[in-house]
Design an enzyme around this catalytic site. Structure first.
Site, PDB file in Angstrom:
ATOM      1  N   HIS A 191       7.663  -0.650   1.034  1.00 52.64           N
ATOM      2  CA  HIS A 191       7.224  -0.383   2.398  1.00 52.64           C
ATOM      3  C   HIS A 191       8.355  -0.717   3.377  1.00 52.64           C
ATOM      4  O   HIS A 191       8.849  -1.830   3.408  1.00 52.64           O
ATOM      5  CB  HIS A 191       6.015  -1.300   2.640  1.00 52.64           C
ATOM      6  CG  HIS A 191       5.262  -1.027   3.883  1.00 52.64           C
ATOM      7  ND1 HIS A 191       4.593   0.149   4.093  1.00 52.64           N
ATOM      8  CD2 HIS A 191       5.041  -1.800   4.980  1.00 52.64           C
ATOM      9  CE1 HIS A 191       3.979   0.084   5.277  1.00 52.64           C
ATOM     10  NE2 HIS A 191       4.247  -1.088   5.837  1.00 52.64           N
TER      11      HIS A 191
ATOM     12  N   TRP B 225       0.001   0.581  -1.486  1.00 53.88           N
ATOM     13  CA  TRP B 225      -1.002   0.196  -0.473  1.00 53.88           C
ATOM     14  C   TRP B 225      -1.239   1.360   0.501  1.00 53.88           C
ATOM     15  O   TRP B 225      -2.338   1.582   0.974  1.00 53.88           O
ATOM     16  CB  TRP B 225      -0.486  -1.047   0.252  1.00 53.88           C
ATOM     17  CG  TRP B 225      -1.402  -1.698   1.250  1.00 53.88           C
ATOM     18  CD1 TRP B 225      -1.120  -1.970   2.556  1.00 53.88           C
ATOM     19  CD2 TRP B 225      -2.711  -2.228   1.018  1.00 53.88           C
ATOM     20  NE1 TRP B 225      -2.176  -2.614   3.152  1.00 53.88           N
ATOM     21  CE2 TRP B 225      -3.170  -2.790   2.234  1.00 53.88           C
ATOM     22  CE3 TRP B 225      -3.557  -2.270  -0.109  1.00 53.88           C
ATOM     23  CZ2 TRP B 225      -4.423  -3.379   2.366  1.00 53.88           C
ATOM     24  CZ3 TRP B 225      -4.811  -2.868   0.031  1.00 53.88           C
ATOM     25  CH2 TRP B 225      -5.226  -3.409   1.258  1.00 53.88           C
TER      26      TRP B 225
ATOM     27  N   SER C  77       4.494   2.596   9.566  1.00 53.68           N
ATOM     28  CA  SER C  77       3.295   1.865   9.171  1.00 53.68           C
ATOM     29  C   SER C  77       2.218   1.918  10.254  1.00 53.68           C
ATOM     30  O   SER C  77       1.812   3.001  10.650  1.00 53.68           O
ATOM     31  CB  SER C  77       3.673   0.439   8.805  1.00 53.68           C
ATOM     32  OG  SER C  77       2.733  -0.059   7.911  1.00 53.68           O
TER      33      SER C  77
ATOM     34  N   LYS D 241       0.848   5.285  12.159  1.00 50.73           N
ATOM     35  CA  LYS D 241      -0.521   5.748  12.453  1.00 50.73           C
ATOM     36  C   LYS D 241      -0.571   6.142  13.929  1.00 50.73           C
ATOM     37  O   LYS D 241      -1.092   7.192  14.311  1.00 50.73           O
ATOM     38  CB  LYS D 241      -1.542   4.629  12.185  1.00 50.73           C
ATOM     39  CG  LYS D 241      -1.462   3.957  10.795  1.00 50.73           C
ATOM     40  CD  LYS D 241      -2.518   2.854  10.655  1.00 50.73           C
ATOM     41  CE  LYS D 241      -2.162   1.727   9.691  1.00 50.73           C
ATOM     42  NZ  LYS D 241      -2.155   1.996   8.282  1.00 50.73           N
TER      43      LYS D 241
END
Ligand code: GCU
Length: 385
Positions: free
Chosen positions: A366, A315, A224, A228
């Protein structure tokens, strides 16, 4: 379909594939002045530095060029962790600039019984700090250290907030303020995602001092927001051989231009400390960005990149994560490597590996679990075979 309805109702974000705007991605192989990049040399010496600069200016910010020293201190040691499988160490990284120091803890496990040098995995943990004792006594699906060790990998982890607090109000306590001598960040200064990636590089500095570690086979892993940071960590630090970006979404693997799920506007409003204000200025005009996230992935080439999605994690835009990886393929190919260039996503819970890139979309929400790690270990084996 129910999930899409639920999510769309809850937030005013697009979860409808038919509403994804038509977009044209910037071509990673065209220089800013319009020249086509036609050789590996041109990519490495001209285009890659140019793109790196653009990502610094527009997205993640520029790291300080202040000279610093980094040293390491062992704070705790368990010689026979996991029934003798490994040695575990609680460590402290000490960063010194002039007479001032900044420290952050991390944990490292190295296998006890291996022949030859061991590859390693550095996990950027954005959830909590895992102290040495806890790493041994409690298994954690996000960082399955014992399984990794059994498979012959050394494993290290640190907590993001120990390097730079994951809170827009706590800048003063982090490494960025330390380097800036307490001054506020300039517009183009590094933001937290870059700082976390920098932290991963300091852990790699330490691993590189260990004779048992193969510093040429070190992967940086993140989930997550950590995913990144993992892509950017490997873009900035060419010593990382593999970047593993799990469910990283907006500002990670996912294409900003799709505007699906989390948007530039949303992410830069809620997490202003992650990106430069320039990135925020592209809210609602993502199509004007001179770059997109496929080019962040391309910055890791010819090294390896693994991206994952979860089918319920809309998302993070699974299709946008996959499309981005595919759009980076021409750069790998120019550099004489192969990469996934098949536009259709692999089947749910299946894995696709082509040369230097790999991908899976897992069923569920997620998160990062053993299933993802198992796939990732297969990828590492394939790349380092
Ligand atoms: C939020 C944020 C995401 C991020 C995620 C996470 O959902 O909007 O961008 O990836 O937190 O880090 O779990």
């Amino acid at each position: 379909p129910d999930l899409v309805k639920k999510l769309s109702a809850k937030r005013s974000f697009n979860y409808d594939e038919s509403k994804v705007p038509d977009y044209e991605l910037p071509d990673p192989l065209t220089m800013n002045d319009g020249t086509k990049v036609s050789s590996a040399g041109q990519w490495m010496t001209k285009r890659r530095p140019e793109l790196l600069e653009q990502f610094r200016n527009l997205v993640y910010g520029r790291r300080p060029d202040t000279a610093y020293q980094v040293t390491f201190e062992t704070t705790a040691e368990i010689e026979n962790a996991f029934e003798g499988l490994a040695t575990g160490r609680g460590m402290k990284a000490i960063i010194t600039v002039d007479q001032r120091t900044y420290t952050f803890p991390f944990v490292v496990f190295t296998p006890n019984h291996t022949t030859g040098k061991t590859p390693a995995v550095v996990a950027i943990n954005n959830r909590y700090f895992i102290p040495l004792e806890k790493a041994v006594s409690e298994s954690d699906p996000y960082w399955p250290v014992k399984t990794l060790l059994q498979q012959g990998y050394a494993a290290a982890t640190f907590y993001t907030s120990h390097v730079d607090p994951d809170n827009k109000n706590d800048y003063a306590d982090g490494i960025r303020a330390f380097f800036a001598n307490g001054n506020p960040p300039s517009d183009d200064a590094w933001r937290s995602l870059s700082a976390w990636g920098w932290g991963a590089s300091r852990v790699l500095d330490y691993l590189s001092t260990l004779p048992s570690i193969d510093a040429n086979r070190v992967a940086v892993v993140g989930h997550s927001r950590g995913g990144k940071a993992a892509i950017w960590a490997a873009a900035e630090d060419e010593r990382f051989a593999i970047a593993y970006s799990n469910n990283s979404g907006c500002g990670g693997a996912a294409l900003s231009r799709r505007g699906y799920g989390e948007t530039v506007k949303q992410i830069t409003t809620v997490f202003p400390h992650w990106f430069t204000p320039q990135f925020a200025s592209y809210a609602d005009r993502e199509h004007e960005l001179p770059i997109d996230q496929h080019e962040a992935i391309a910055l890791v080439a010819p090294r390896a990149v693994y991206v994952t999605s979860s089918d319920e994690d809309l998302w993070a835009d699974p299709r946008g994560e996959y499309a981005s990886l595919v759009a980076a393929a021409p750069v790998f190919e120019l550099l004489g490597k192969t990469a996934i260039d098949e536009p259709t996503m692999p089947p749910l819970d299946g894995q696709r590996i082509v040369g230097q890139t790999g991908y899976h979309v897992r069923s569920g929400g997620h998160g990062l679990g053993q299933v993802d790690w198992d796939f990732f270990v297969k990828f590492m084996e394939s790349v380092w075979r």
